[in-house]
Every structure is written in C-alpha cells, then in structure tokens.
Design a protein around this motif. Structure first.
Motif, mmCIF file in Angstrom:
data_model
loop_
_atom_site.group_PDB
_atom_site.id
_atom_site.type_symbol
_atom_site.label_atom_id
_atom_site.label_comp_id
_atom_site.label_asym_id
_atom_site.label_seq_id
_atom_site.Cartn_x
_atom_site.Cartn_y
_atom_site.Cartn_z
ATOM 1 N N ARG A 171 -7.476 -12.484 9.662
ATOM 2 C CA ARG A 171 -8.456 -11.426 9.425
ATOM 3 C C ARG A 171 -7.882 -10.044 9.738
ATOM 4 O O ARG A 171 -8.220 -9.053 9.072
ATOM 5 C CB ARG A 171 -9.721 -11.673 10.254
ATOM 6 C CG ARG A 171 -10.561 -12.851 9.767
ATOM 7 C CD ARG A 171 -11.854 -12.954 10.569
ATOM 8 N NE ARG A 171 -12.653 -14.099 10.174
ATOM 9 C CZ ARG A 171 -13.524 -14.090 9.160
ATOM 10 N NH1 ARG A 171 -13.683 -12.988 8.433
ATOM 11 N NH2 ARG A 171 -14.217 -15.165 8.873
ATOM 12 N N ASP A 172 -7.018 -9.970 10.749
ATOM 13 C CA ASP A 172 -6.387 -8.694 11.075
ATOM 14 C C ASP A 172 -5.463 -8.242 9.945
ATOM 15 O O ASP A 172 -5.375 -7.038 9.639
ATOM 16 C CB ASP A 172 -5.594 -8.804 12.378
ATOM 17 C CG ASP A 172 -6.484 -8.943 13.600
ATOM 18 O OD1 ASP A 172 -7.696 -8.645 13.496
ATOM 19 O OD2 ASP A 172 -5.971 -9.365 14.660
ATOM 20 N N VAL A 173 -4.770 -9.201 9.340
ATOM 21 C CA VAL A 173 -3.897 -8.857 8.217
ATOM 22 C C VAL A 173 -4.716 -8.300 7.053
ATOM 23 O O VAL A 173 -4.356 -7.278 6.453
ATOM 24 C CB VAL A 173 -3.063 -10.077 7.778
ATOM 25 C CG1 VAL A 173 -2.308 -9.783 6.484
ATOM 26 C CG2 VAL A 173 -2.085 -10.483 8.883
ATOM 27 N N LEU A 174 -5.831 -8.941 6.732
ATOM 28 C CA LEU A 174 -6.678 -8.435 5.656
ATOM 29 C C LEU A 174 -7.183 -7.034 5.979
ATOM 30 O O LEU A 174 -7.158 -6.134 5.124
ATOM 31 C CB LEU A 174 -7.863 -9.370 5.433
ATOM 32 C CG LEU A 174 -7.592 -10.764 4.880
ATOM 33 C CD1 LEU A 174 -8.914 -11.487 4.619
ATOM 34 C CD2 LEU A 174 -6.764 -10.715 3.608
ATOM 35 N N ARG A 175 -7.646 -6.845 7.198
ATOM 36 C CA ARG A 175 -8.203 -5.545 7.582
ATOM 37 C C ARG A 175 -7.142 -4.453 7.520
ATOM 38 O O ARG A 175 -7.378 -3.369 6.965
ATOM 39 C CB ARG A 175 -8.795 -5.633 8.994
ATOM 40 C CG ARG A 175 -9.293 -4.302 9.540
ATOM 41 C CD ARG A 175 -9.896 -4.452 10.938
ATOM 42 N NE ARG A 175 -9.028 -5.176 11.851
ATOM 43 C CZ ARG A 175 -7.961 -4.653 12.459
ATOM 44 N NH1 ARG A 175 -7.634 -3.374 12.237
ATOM 45 N NH2 ARG A 175 -7.241 -5.387 13.291
ATOM 46 N N GLU A 176 -5.958 -4.708 8.071
ATOM 47 C CA GLU A 176 -4.922 -3.692 8.080
ATOM 48 C C GLU A 176 -4.398 -3.426 6.675
ATOM 49 O O GLU A 176 -4.068 -2.284 6.329
ATOM 50 C CB GLU A 176 -3.784 -4.098 9.020
ATOM 51 C CG GLU A 176 -4.192 -4.082 10.484
ATOM 52 C CD GLU A 176 -3.010 -4.168 11.436
ATOM 53 O OE1 GLU A 176 -1.855 -4.279 10.953
ATOM 54 O OE2 GLU A 176 -3.236 -4.102 12.661
ATOM 55 N N ASN A 177 -4.329 -4.465 5.863
ATOM 56 C CA ASN A 177 -3.906 -4.280 4.475
ATOM 57 C C ASN A 177 -4.849 -3.319 3.757
ATOM 58 O O ASN A 177 -4.416 -2.391 3.059
ATOM 59 C CB ASN A 177 -3.877 -5.635 3.768
ATOM 60 C CG ASN A 177 -3.374 -5.557 2.346
ATOM 61 O OD1 ASN A 177 -2.183 -5.351 2.115
ATOM 62 N ND2 ASN A 177 -4.270 -5.712 1.382
ATOM 63 N N ALA A 178 -6.136 -3.518 3.945
ATOM 64 C CA ALA A 178 -7.122 -2.619 3.336
ATOM 65 C C ALA A 178 -7.050 -1.227 3.945
ATOM 66 O O ALA A 178 -7.117 -0.215 3.227
ATOM 67 C CB ALA A 178 -8.523 -3.202 3.488
ATOM 68 N N ASP A 179 -6.890 -1.146 5.266
ATOM 69 C CA ASP A 179 -6.801 0.150 5.934
ATOM 70 C C ASP A 179 -5.605 0.963 5.451
ATOM 71 O O ASP A 179 -5.640 2.205 5.458
ATOM 72 C CB ASP A 179 -6.702 -0.026 7.452
ATOM 73 C CG ASP A 179 -8.005 -0.493 8.091
ATOM 74 O OD1 ASP A 179 -9.048 -0.457 7.407
ATOM 75 O OD2 ASP A 179 -7.960 -0.905 9.276
ATOM 76 N N ALA A 180 -4.554 0.283 5.031
ATOM 77 C CA ALA A 180 -3.353 0.970 4.554
ATOM 78 C C ALA A 180 -3.479 1.434 3.109
ATOM 79 O O ALA A 180 -2.570 2.100 2.594
ATOM 80 C CB ALA A 180 -2.138 0.054 4.697
ATOM 81 N N GLY A 181 -4.575 1.075 2.450
ATOM 82 C CA GLY A 181 -4.826 1.589 1.114
ATOM 83 C C GLY A 181 -4.555 0.645 -0.034
ATOM 84 O O GLY A 181 -4.561 1.051 -1.195
ATOM 85 N N TYR A 182 -4.359 -0.644 0.275
ATOM 86 C CA TYR A 182 -4.096 -1.620 -0.774
ATOM 87 C C TYR A 182 -5.393 -2.303 -1.198
ATOM 88 O O TYR A 182 -6.298 -2.524 -0.382
ATOM 89 C CB TYR A 182 -3.101 -2.679 -0.286
ATOM 90 C CG TYR A 182 -1.759 -2.100 0.100
ATOM 91 C CD1 TYR A 182 -0.736 -1.984 -0.821
ATOM 92 C CD2 TYR A 182 -1.521 -1.657 1.409
ATOM 93 C CE1 TYR A 182 0.493 -1.443 -0.465
ATOM 94 C CE2 TYR A 182 -0.297 -1.106 1.775
ATOM 95 C CZ TYR A 182 0.704 -1.002 0.833
ATOM 96 O OH TYR A 182 1.912 -0.460 1.190
ATOM 97 N N LYS A 183 -5.457 -2.683 -2.483
ATOM 98 C CA LYS A 183 -6.631 -3.372 -3.006
ATOM 99 C C LYS A 183 -6.364 -4.844 -3.297
ATOM 100 O O LYS A 183 -7.262 -5.580 -3.714
ATOM 101 C CB LYS A 183 -7.111 -2.691 -4.294
ATOM 102 C CG LYS A 183 -7.661 -1.285 -4.064
ATOM 103 C CD LYS A 183 -8.913 -1.324 -3.203
ATOM 104 C CE LYS A 183 -9.541 0.043 -3.058
ATOM 105 N NZ LYS A 183 -10.756 0.016 -2.191
ATOM 106 N N GLY A 184 -5.147 -5.280 -3.074
ATOM 107 C CA GLY A 184 -4.806 -6.673 -3.313
ATOM 108 C C GLY A 184 -3.872 -7.196 -2.255
ATOM 109 O O GLY A 184 -3.166 -6.430 -1.577
ATOM 110 N N ILE A 185 -3.867 -8.525 -2.085
ATOM 111 C CA ILE A 185 -2.990 -9.163 -1.112
ATOM 112 C C ILE A 185 -2.633 -10.558 -1.599
ATOM 113 O O ILE A 185 -3.401 -11.208 -2.301
ATOM 114 C CB ILE A 185 -3.662 -9.228 0.286
ATOM 115 C CG1 ILE A 185 -2.638 -9.632 1.363
ATOM 116 C CG2 ILE A 185 -4.878 -10.168 0.277
ATOM 117 C CD1 ILE A 185 -3.112 -9.378 2.784
ATOM 118 N N GLU A 186 -1.439 -10.997 -1.228
ATOM 119 C CA GLU A 186 -1.040 -12.375 -1.520
ATOM 120 C C GLU A 186 -1.629 -13.324 -0.477
ATOM 121 O O GLU A 186 -2.058 -12.922 0.604
ATOM 122 C CB GLU A 186 0.481 -12.507 -1.544
ATOM 123 C CG GLU A 186 1.117 -12.009 -2.819
ATOM 124 C CD GLU A 186 2.583 -12.396 -2.924
ATOM 125 O OE1 GLU A 186 3.116 -13.036 -1.989
ATOM 126 O OE2 GLU A 186 3.209 -12.048 -3.942
#
Length: 297
Positions: free
Chosen positions: A26-41
C-alpha cells in the motif's frame, strides 16, 4: 497519440515477493501516486494481493491503473519449469482480472552468467539443444499469455541472465513468431549489456510494444563490468541512476517513439537496494517524473 508514464515496484526495491526488506504494498501505491504517476506494474506476483477486489479497491483509491506484470523467473533452468509456469499463470490471471495489457518475460539471473554481465565476449553460451529448449519454454508462456489471456507479451533482456545481450535477443525474435512475442525494451539493461539502446530501437521499433525507462551511470557500469560485480551489488552501487544522469539518450528515445506513432505506457524502473541509507524511492520517483516532463513526456 498518447504516451503515458508509469512506475514499478522495483523502483522501491521490490524484486521478490517474499523479501522481508520489501516496503508495504500500500505504501508503494501511495508513493507512486504522490510522485505523479497514474499507472504501476504488478511487481512480482504475490507482492500485491491476488484477491482482485482488494487490489482494485486500493488502485482506485490512488487513481492508479495496473499496467502489466513481470515474470522474472529462471526460464534457463529446465528443473525450475513448474516454478516458471506457476509465476506465469498467476501473473496472467492477475493482469486479466484488472484489464492490464502487458505481460513481460524475463529470464532471471543465472549463476553461470552472474559474473559476465556486460561482457558479451566472456559470457557462457548455451549449446544448440539447450537453446532450443530454452526458446521453447519462453514461446510456451508467450503463446499462453497472448492466446489464452489476450495479453501483449514482451521479452525483456536482463543483465546476468541468458537473455542479456543483443545477439541473443535478436536470435529469439527471429525464432518466435511476432504474433505471440514482442519486445519490452529496457533502455538501461541494453546499455548495461554493452549495446546502443537507441540504435536497437531504430531497428526494432515496429516490434517494441512496451518500454521500460532505465538509465545507467557509465562510471559505475565500467567499474562493475571490470570487476565482475554481481547484479544486486551493482544495484547497491547505484548503477541505475536517475533518468537523465546516465548514458541513455532519452530525448532521442522520445523522438523515436513519436516518429513511429508509439502509443501506450512507458514505465520507469530504477532497481535499487531499499536498505541503503541514501535510498529514497519517493524522492527518485519524483525526480524521474520531473525529468521526463522536462523533455516532453
């Protein structure tokens, strides 16, 4: 034309699902979004929940789209076939459940190749029979992903495996039909292997279905190649630097993609050691997003 920029759990040091050093998903998802990305693997299958409802809820919470997933397992080892197939099937099911498109196949690191990453002249080669069986295992998973699950399957060259150097990648592409196997092209690994990623893209852009954006620090690369340093130790020494700080010509990468009408996701991957005191994945994710925006992505 639309190019979208995502990121991947490996940028947070997630290489294996059961590694106790992994951050919380969940932290990875949150930080990924906080960094400005709209997608993740997806990351290694099992890192994120395999319950589709649970993962879908978390993705929606952070306004994220699941891009694809990687099968990073030992395709080179016939005795590991059940493990490879298990990871492949579970990854396919997860991607299908979330409408993700890209299945990426990577031959994981082999002890027979670990010391010769980046040194094509010194690397051990498979004989014809071993190669044929290896190729057929990759083709089996590619066919399953493409035909049974409707995914776009890409082969990804990776340092210290048996799909590392440009001639091996070209040989595989010539022997497996394009209808089931395309290329997930990683700019950094191609440079690590000692080849020109831009030149390869210019020749094979029509077969590239998906991009991994990774940069290489040329000083670290020269040192680890000269010393035969292992892949994960090289990661700890910072071989994968922030985008724009290394030897990959990303403005030219962008130009090639635009000139050829590439559409879809390009995913940042910055493999790192999460235990090192100077590792700050959120910081680096933001820096990489800012850099890509500065050159027009």
């Amino acid at each position: 034309m639309t190019i979208r920029i995502g990121n991947a759990p490996c940028s947070w040091g997630v290489e294996f699902a059961d590694d106790p050093r992994n951050p919380a998903w969940r932290d990875v998802l949150r930080e990924n979004a906080d960094a400005g990305y709209k997608g993740i693997e997806l990351g290694p299958v099992g890192f994120m929940p395999e319950d589709p409802a649970l993962l879908a809820e978390a993705l929606a919470e952070h306004d994220l789209e699941l891009i694809g997933g990687v099968v990073f397992r030992p395709f080179h080892d016939p005795d590991a076939w059940e493990d490879v197939l298990d990871g492949s099937v579970r990854t396919c099911k997860a991607l299908e459940a979330h409408g993700a498109q890209h299945l990426v196949l990577i031959d994981s690191i082999s002890a027979r190749r670990a010391g010769t990453a980046g040194r094509v002249a010194d690397a051990e080669q498979m004989d014809s029979a071993e190669w044929g069986a290896y190729r057929d295992r990759i083709a089996h998973v590619a066919k399953m992903g493409a035909e049974d699950y409707g995914l776009t399957v890409g082969i990804h060259a990776h340092a210290a495996g048996f799909m590392d150097f440009e001639p091996e990648l070209e040989r595989l592409l010539s022997e497996v039909d394009e209808s089931i196997l395309k290329i997930c092209f990683d700019t950094g690994h191609h440079s690590y292997a000692g080849f020109d990623p831009v030149a390869f893209m210019e020749r094979y852009i029509d077969r590239i279905s998906y991009m991994h954006f990774k940069d290489i620090d040329p000083k670290v690369k020269a040192d680890v190649i000269a010393k035969g340093t292992g892949f994960y130790d090289a990661c700890g020494q910072g071989i994968f630097c922030n985008l724009g700080d290394g030897d990959v010509d990303f403005p030219r990468v962008r130009q090639i993609l635009l000139e050829n009408g590439f559409e879809g996701w390009c995913t940042v991957e910055q493999d790192c050691d999460p235990t090192l005191p100077d590792t700050d994945s959120l910081r680096d994710a933001k820096i990489n997003r800012d850099y890509l925006q500065s050159i027009g992505f």
